[in-house]
Design a protein around this motif. Sequence first.
Motif: not given
Length: 422
Positions: A52, A135, A209, A213
């Motif tokens: 992202y 994500h 998210i 991660e």
Amino acid sequence: MNYSIKDLEKWSEKIEELVKKAGLSFYPQEFEIVSYKEMLGYEAYLGMPSRYPHWSFGKAFEKNRTLYKFNLTGIPYEMVINSNPCIAYLMKDNNLLLQIMTIAHVYGHNDFFKNNRMFKEDTKAPYALEMFKLHSQSIRKYINDPEIGSTKVEKVLNAAHSIRFNTIRSKEEKIVNDKSYNNENNEDLLGFIIKNAEMEEWKRHVLEIVKKETQYFIPQIETKILNEGWASFWHYNILKELGLSQNLYLEFIARHNQVIAPIKNGLNPYYLGFTLFQYLDKKYGRKKVFEIRECDRDYSFLLRHLNEELCSEMNLFQFTKKGLDLYIEEVSDERGWQSIRDTLCNYCGMGAIPIIRVSYWNEKDNSLTLQHVYDGRELNINYAEATLKHIHELWGHKVYLYTKKDNKEVVLAYDDEKKIYQ
């Protein structure tokens, strides 16, 4: 380049044969040749270009590019992704010998990712790339939503990043979801906020998210010395058997020595890990090093196997900084080596990250009390205050943090009027 893609394919096939013969077990391996700019990008995104968007990744890219431009740092020869199939990026500018050595190095990482218990327990390699892609799509969806937008998303990500490592460090730990706590299982601050804070669902999803991660990367943080030592151990042993020409072999020895060279006033994880594996292989045999590769993380690896003989051989010492001067505190003699080993253990992996526990959730005013687990290492107060502001943004109510400074208890707080006090 002084080689072709077919040359690399042939060398890779030879290396894979030797790796299998040596008993390594690995995911299917894929290689991609990239430019130095592409490598800088992958490095900034920790190997995941589909992550992202966030300003911190751009900042990391610019920092690395500037350091590289002024020869203050080197570009990694390779980058290996913990996925199935395993993906590795090789620098286009590497000469033939460097490509051969890094290919062998990559297979060591691949084997480590597949077999070390932390990666087997805490990551799902077959779904890693898809997870990061999904994500990224979710975050971009929130950014493009006119009712949310990039500013709100960035604010939540900033707050989440400030406490992303204050989460579950292994699957053995559990998230606490009620208002009574046990000192053994309340260290998942990020998980606690996800479960209990009053917030919009999109914000909760963003935090989830970041948490997922982070848990993907924690095994890499916890095994840096082991992982690089294991890969260096195998590129060294594989290339000795590869039948290199004399010129390539001499260059290999020179390059290998550069990779594992000690760092002045610092610690080279390649050097430390490689030296330990070489020593343990000679002393206990190949079966033992495979067992260590499977079961250990850096803390247990150093605690169990870094002995006085190795500390002395590597000339390890412990120093402290006073003003602009460095003072040696311990040397690797009969008295000091254990202190040096223990310091390395305490600072390796997640040990360098302060432990912050959820101590109490007040039902009346919804205030949250946190406790820093003080082990002699003080928090950076400026950083702690900034982080407390982020926690308040996520929690939405007054937050207290108890810690120690100069051996005296200190309390920091951030309330609804946005005031920090001690």
